[in-house]
Design a protein around this motif. Structure first.
Motif, short mmCIF file in Angstrom:
data_model
loop_
_atom_site.label_atom_id
_atom_site.label_comp_id
_atom_site.label_asym_id
_atom_site.label_seq_id
_atom_site.Cartn_x
_atom_site.Cartn_y
_atom_site.Cartn_z
N LEU A 114 -104.20 -6.15 -6.24
CA LEU A 114 -102.38 -5.55 -6.00
C LEU A 114 -102.33 -3.99 -5.92
CD1 LEU A 114 -99.54 -6.76 -5.70
CD2 LEU A 114 -99.28 -6.57 -8.09
N ALA A 115 -102.99 -3.51 -6.86
CA ALA A 115 -103.27 -2.00 -6.66
C ALA A 115 -103.85 -1.48 -5.33
CB ALA A 115 -103.66 -1.68 -7.95
N HIS A 116 -104.71 -2.19 -4.90
CA HIS A 116 -105.54 -1.84 -3.53
C HIS A 116 -104.39 -1.97 -2.62
CE1 HIS A 116 -108.44 -1.17 -0.68
NE2 HIS A 116 -108.21 -2.12 0.00
N MET A 117 -103.76 -3.15 -2.70
CA MET A 117 -102.69 -3.31 -1.55
C MET A 117 -101.56 -2.32 -1.32
SD MET A 117 -102.27 -7.17 -1.94
CE MET A 117 -103.02 -8.55 -1.21
N GLN A 118 -101.29 -1.99 -2.66
CA GLN A 118 -100.40 -0.59 -3.00
C GLN A 118 -100.97 0.50 -2.43
OE1 GLN A 118 -97.31 -1.22 -3.86
NE2 GLN A 118 -96.65 0.87 -3.72
N TYR A 119 -102.10 0.65 -2.71
CA TYR A 119 -103.00 2.01 -2.16
C TYR A 119 -102.70 1.93 -0.60
CZ TYR A 119 -106.67 4.73 -0.45
OH TYR A 119 -107.43 5.66 0.26
N ARG A 120 -103.19 0.82 0.02
CA ARG A 120 -103.15 0.75 1.47
C ARG A 120 -101.85 1.01 2.10
NH1 ARG A 120 -107.53 2.50 3.57
NH2 ARG A 120 -109.54 1.25 3.03
N GLU A 121 -100.79 0.57 1.42
CA GLU A 121 -99.46 0.86 1.71
C GLU A 121 -98.91 2.00 1.60
OE1 GLU A 121 -96.89 -2.21 0.37
OE2 GLU A 121 -98.09 -3.85 1.21
N GLY A 123 -100.94 5.04 0.33
CA GLY A 123 -101.80 6.36 0.46
C GLY A 123 -102.13 6.94 -0.83
N ARG A 124 -101.31 6.61 -1.69
CA ARG A 124 -101.48 7.29 -2.96
C ARG A 124 -102.95 7.42 -3.66
NH1 ARG A 124 -96.01 5.61 -5.95
NH2 ARG A 124 -96.71 3.73 -5.19
N THR A 125 -103.61 8.12 -3.67
CA THR A 125 -105.09 8.17 -4.32
C THR A 125 -105.07 7.84 -5.71
OG1 THR A 125 -104.83 10.40 -4.34
CG2 THR A 125 -105.65 9.68 -2.44
N ARG A 126 -104.09 8.14 -6.44
CA ARG A 126 -104.30 7.78 -8.03
C ARG A 126 -104.40 6.09 -8.06
NH1 ARG A 126 -98.31 9.39 -9.10
NH2 ARG A 126 -97.27 7.73 -8.32
N LEU A 127 -103.71 5.49 -7.11
CA LEU A 127 -103.95 4.14 -7.36
C LEU A 127 -105.54 3.35 -7.34
CD1 LEU A 127 -100.85 3.02 -4.87
CD2 LEU A 127 -101.24 2.55 -7.45
N LEU A 128 -106.32 4.39 -6.34
CA LEU A 128 -107.76 4.18 -6.66
C LEU A 128 -108.24 4.14 -7.88
CD1 LEU A 128 -108.89 6.01 -3.49
CD2 LEU A 128 -108.55 3.41 -3.65
N ALA A 129 -107.85 5.02 -8.73
CA ALA A 129 -108.39 4.88 -10.18
C ALA A 129 -107.74 3.70 -10.85
CB ALA A 129 -107.74 6.15 -10.68
N ALA A 130 -106.63 3.20 -10.64
CA ALA A 130 -106.09 2.09 -10.99
C ALA A 130 -106.90 0.58 -10.54
CB ALA A 130 -104.79 1.60 -10.68
#
Length: 186
Positions: A114-121, A123-130
């Motif tokens: 889910l965090a990866h999907m949110q990152y792809r939507e 582009g917030r790079t802090r989601l990659l840490a999540a």
């Protein structure tokens, strides 16, 4: 008192690596969750079952959220999540205290996806840490969660990129969070 060093350096059976009876299952987060249960309610099984049921409920909710993004229909996502929640295949993992590793890993796996999907939507790079934290947490719960890497790559291939030939160039409308209709494999 909980020995964190032993939790992170021993297998599920409490044996150090190199011991002749070492079983090789490394699940420190599962052991920590058992320790948390024990610190709250001792060895009473009801507390362990309660946590397993709550974790399964969290997995069902995460299943709904992931499917909602993939299927773009809350009705279908709800149907899938209810099927996930009530399917008898989960009985062993939820009802048996030793099945906690599966449920815990599934929660972190779905949360990471889910965090990866949110990152792809967004582009917030802090989601990659999540995503990374969820991945490590899932793998530290059960080894089979290593498959999250494949799920993330498959998601990107199918929903973000235009197929194998364009792996270097994301579909701009998906990367910017605007594509919610056309999703093709190639």
């Amino acid at each position: 008192a909980l020995n964190l060093g032993a939790v992170f350096s021993h297998d599920v059976g409490g044996l150090p690596k190199g011991h002749p009876k070492h079983i090789g299952s490394y699940r420190p987060f599962t052991i920590l969750s058992y320790a948390f249960n024990y610190s709250i309610g001792g060895l009473r099984a009801g507390g362990f079952h309660f946590v397993d049921i709550v974790l399964h409920g969290c997995c069902s909710l995460l299943c709904f959220l992931v499917c909602g993004r993939l299927l773009e229909s809350w009705q279908w996502a709800l149907a899938v999540a209810v099927l996930f929640a009530l399917h008898p295949v989960h009985t062993e993992a939820v009802a048996n205290i030793t099945g906690r590793s599966e449920v815990l890993a599934a929660c972190f796996f779905l949360l990471g996806l889910l965090a990866h999907m949110q990152y792809r939507e967004t582009g917030r790079t802090r989601l990659l840490a999540a995503v990374s934290a969820c991945y490590l947490s899932a793998v530290f719960s059960k080894e089979s969660a290593i498959t999250l890497l494949g799920a993330v790559l498959l998601y990107d291939l199918v929903f973000v990129f235009d197929g194998p030939a364009s792996l270097r160039k994301p579909n701009d409308s998906v990367a910017e969070g605007r594509d919610h209709g056309k999703k093709t494999l190639f």
